[in-house]
Write an enzyme that holds these catalytic residues in place. Structure first.
Site, PDB file in Angstrom:
ATOM      1  N   ASP A  46      -6.814  19.873 -13.016  1.00 25.28           N
ATOM      2  CA  ASP A  46      -6.769  18.957 -14.093  1.00 25.28           C
ATOM      3  C   ASP A  46      -6.205  18.943 -15.593  1.00 25.28           C
ATOM      4  O   ASP A  46      -7.520  19.424 -16.202  1.00 25.28           O
ATOM      5  CB  ASP A  46      -8.134  18.582 -13.713  1.00 25.28           C
ATOM      6  CG  ASP A  46      -8.885  17.024 -14.121  1.00 25.28           C
ATOM      7  OD1 ASP A  46      -8.273  16.404 -14.862  1.00 25.28           O
ATOM      8  OD2 ASP A  46      -9.838  16.557 -13.588  1.00 25.28           O
ATOM      9  N   TYR A  54     -15.795  18.783 -13.981  1.00 26.37           N
ATOM     10  CA  TYR A  54     -15.572  17.364 -14.168  1.00 26.37           C
ATOM     11  C   TYR A  54     -16.825  17.096 -13.337  1.00 26.37           C
ATOM     12  O   TYR A  54     -16.681  17.841 -12.256  1.00 26.37           O
ATOM     13  CB  TYR A  54     -15.144  16.443 -14.416  1.00 26.37           C
ATOM     14  CG  TYR A  54     -15.376  14.828 -14.494  1.00 26.37           C
ATOM     15  CD1 TYR A  54     -16.051  14.350 -15.215  1.00 26.37           C
ATOM     16  CD2 TYR A  54     -15.118  13.760 -12.932  1.00 26.37           C
ATOM     17  CE1 TYR A  54     -15.784  12.799 -15.632  1.00 26.37           C
ATOM     18  CE2 TYR A  54     -15.571  12.765 -12.727  1.00 26.37           C
ATOM     19  CZ  TYR A  54     -15.829  11.567 -14.582  1.00 26.37           C
ATOM     20  OH  TYR A  54     -16.105  10.697 -13.800  1.00 26.37           O
ATOM     21  N   ARG A 108       0.649  -1.505   0.081  1.00 25.35           N
ATOM     22  CA  ARG A 108       0.086  -0.422   0.065  1.00 25.35           C
ATOM     23  C   ARG A 108       0.888   1.382   0.281  1.00 25.35           C
ATOM     24  O   ARG A 108       0.415   2.079  -0.576  1.00 25.35           O
ATOM     25  CB  ARG A 108      -1.252  -0.077   1.223  1.00 25.35           C
ATOM     26  CG  ARG A 108      -1.553   1.057   1.393  1.00 25.35           C
ATOM     27  CD  ARG A 108      -3.157   1.269   2.421  1.00 25.35           C
ATOM     28  NE  ARG A 108      -2.743   0.471   3.173  1.00 25.35           N
ATOM     29  CZ  ARG A 108      -2.516   0.756   4.396  1.00 25.35           C
ATOM     30  NH1 ARG A 108      -1.180   1.250   4.626  1.00 25.35           N
ATOM     31  NH2 ARG A 108      -2.305  -0.127   5.124  1.00 25.35           N
ATOM     32  N   LYS A 117      -8.769   7.829 -18.678  1.00 21.76           N
ATOM     33  CA  LYS A 117      -8.204   8.647 -20.666  1.00 21.76           C
ATOM     34  C   LYS A 117      -7.371   8.538 -21.201  1.00 21.76           C
ATOM     35  O   LYS A 117      -7.308   7.653 -21.272  1.00 21.76           O
ATOM     36  CB  LYS A 117      -8.838  10.355 -20.268  1.00 21.76           C
ATOM     37  CG  LYS A 117     -10.113  10.167 -18.658  1.00 21.76           C
ATOM     38  CD  LYS A 117     -11.914   9.396 -19.106  1.00 21.76           C
ATOM     39  CE  LYS A 117     -12.477   9.745 -17.670  1.00 21.76           C
ATOM     40  NZ  LYS A 117     -12.566  10.884 -17.274  1.00 21.76           N
TER      41      LYS A 117
HETATM   42  C1  LIG Z   1     -13.074  10.974 -16.195  1.00 24.48           C
HETATM   43  C2  LIG Z   1     -12.555  12.460 -15.205  1.00 24.48           C
HETATM   44  C3  LIG Z   1     -12.704  12.234 -14.323  1.00 24.48           C
HETATM   45  C4  LIG Z   1     -12.698  11.274 -12.904  1.00 24.48           C
HETATM   46  O1  LIG Z   1     -11.718  10.055 -13.264  1.00 24.48           O
HETATM   47  P1  LIG Z   1     -11.728   8.356 -12.737  1.00 24.48           P
HETATM   48  O2  LIG Z   1     -10.853   7.825 -13.368  1.00 24.48           O
HETATM   49  O3  LIG Z   1     -13.232   8.465 -13.721  1.00 24.48           O
HETATM   50  O4  LIG Z   1     -12.176   8.586 -11.566  1.00 24.48           O
HETATM   51  C5  LIG Z   1     -11.732  13.513 -13.554  1.00 24.48           C
HETATM   52  N1  LIG Z   1     -11.253  14.645 -14.003  1.00 24.48           N
HETATM   53  C6  LIG Z   1     -11.809  14.216 -15.433  1.00 24.48           C
HETATM   54  C7  LIG Z   1     -11.861  15.875 -16.668  1.00 24.48           C
HETATM   55  C8  LIG Z   1     -12.185  13.406 -15.886  1.00 24.48           C
HETATM   56  O5  LIG Z   1     -12.140  13.406 -17.587  1.00 24.48           O
END
Ligand SMILES: *Cc1c(COP(=O)(O)O)cnc(C)c1O
Length: 380
Positions: free
Chosen positions: A163, A92, A40, A188
């Site tokens: 982000d 998001y 962990r 993504k």
């Molecule tokens: C999908 C997404 C998230 C969340 O991520 P997960 O891997 O689905 O938990 C956060 N920020 C953005 C811009 C996203 O597209």
């Protein structure tokens, strides 16, 4: 991208990264061990990918999490009860939800603001501990001047998190523009194949990185070794995927802008985008997300059902093209009135352009809009 992190295993010469699935590590004497004691806290596979990501973003420390939301949860856990975070108003949907449904109960105060409007942003930063923004934002691809927004936040003693999921370090490196922390949903573009869920944080300095690692170790939202390995495999091809996806997205955005059944196209690569110049001054390309507004007379669900290549699904950034109706899908957790105020209307469509042939993608959209499919696509 191809050579970030370890290129081969020092012990065996194996090209690529070995997967260490073990949870624990032998100690020579109590408390005496070789960098790893319990998985962990750290695991060699995860650590290698964390270093690779830090290298790509130009940061001091990378941390991998079980999802983008786990990464954001660790980020917000930097703050104490009663402290305030300033967040972009079209971030998001899950980011909004975790602040509204979870952190609010622990006394964290969130202020949502259009971070692209630097005058308004400045007014909200006083007394805040953290600012989190997305540029381009989701789904309307609004652009914030990251350099100027970071300077405003730093003047108030506020940490800056960006982000960078939509751009990836291939197109935009916010740490070089003044940000302190990068957030990724590695689910993504970084992963890129719709086969893993992962999140990441990268910090500009060691001290913030160590605080976030302590939070991750305490709360436990780590990424497993196999997903870590898959993630590095995805990152190896990020550059070629992104180039191809971006080129097709630019073509689709230009084509959509000329269609009578489209009211409006949102894509920072179009000269008509209000922040086209700001975006290209801080990023090396416009990315591969294209959002558009269907004209009122178009039957939205009929259009979506008529597509053969674009698949209706949440998520984005993978090799296959996806289509999403934000009001009913990715942004459904945002209250309707807020959504309307943000301009996320029911006819808004978000495309994640994949690596398929660009002509096929245009033809798919064209034939779905015309309500019939051409022989060419049908034959597939
Ligand atoms: C999908 C997404 C998230 C969340 O991520 P997960 O891997 O689905 O938990 C956060 N920020 C953005 C811009 C996203 O597209």
């Amino acid at each position: 991208m191809v050579h970030c992190g370890p290129g081969f295993d020092a012990a065996t010469g194996a090209i690529g990264l070995p997967i260490h699935l073990n949870s624990t590590f032998r100690q020579d004497a109590p408390g005496v061990y070789h960098g790893y004691d319990y998985a962990r806290t750290a695991n060699p596979t995860r650590s290698a990918v964390e270093s690779a990501l830090a290298e790509l973003e130009g940061g001091a420390r990378g941390l991998l999490f079980g999802s983008g939301m786990a990464a954001l949860t660790a980020l917000f856990s930097l703050l104490d009860s009663g402290e305030r975070v300033v967040v972009g108003d079209d971030v998001y949907g899950g980011t909004y939800r975790v602040l509204d449904k979870v952190f609010k109960r622990f006394g964290l105060v969130a202020t949502f603001v259009d971070t692209a409007d630097l005058g308004r942003l400045d007014g909200e930063l006083r007394g805040a501990r953290l600012m989190l923004l997305e540029s381009p934002s989701n789904p309307l691809l609004r652009v914030t001047d990251i350099r100027r927004a970071s300077a405003l936040a730093h003047a108030q003693g506020c940490l800056v998190a960006v982000d960078n999921t939509f751009m990836t370090p291939y197109l935009q490196r916010p740490l070089a523009l003044g940000a302190d922390i990068i957030v990724h949903s590695a689910t993504k573009y970084l992963g890129g194949h719709s086969d893993l869920v992962a999140g990441a944080l990268v910090t500009a300095d060691e001290e913030v990185g160590a605080r976030l690692h302590a939070i991750e170790n305490a709360t436990g939202g780590i990424l497993d070794p196999f997903s870590s390995w898959l993630l590095l495999r995805g990152i190896r091809t990020l550059a070629v995927r992104m180039e191809r996806q971006q080129a097709s997205a630019a073509r689709i955005a230009q084509w959509l802008a000329q269609q009578p059944w489209v009211d409006r196209v949102y894509y920072p690569g179009l000269a008509a985008h209000p922040s086209h110049d700001v975006h290209l001054a801080q990023a090396e390309g416009a990315g591969a997300i294209v959002t558009f507004e269907l004209a009122a007379e178009v039957d939205r669900d009929g259009f979506v059902a008529g597509l053969r290549i674009f698949q209706l699904a949440e998520s984005l950034g993978a090799v296959e093209s996806l289509i999403n109706v934000p009001a009913l899908m990715t942004h459904a957790s945002i209250p309707a009135a807020r959504r309307q105020a943000l301009g996320i209307r029911d006819g808004l469509i978000r495309l994640s352009v994949g690596i398929e042939d660009a002509d096929d993608l245009v033809e798919d959209l064209d034939s779905a809009a015309r309500g019939k499919l051409s022989a060419r696509v049908d034959q597939r």
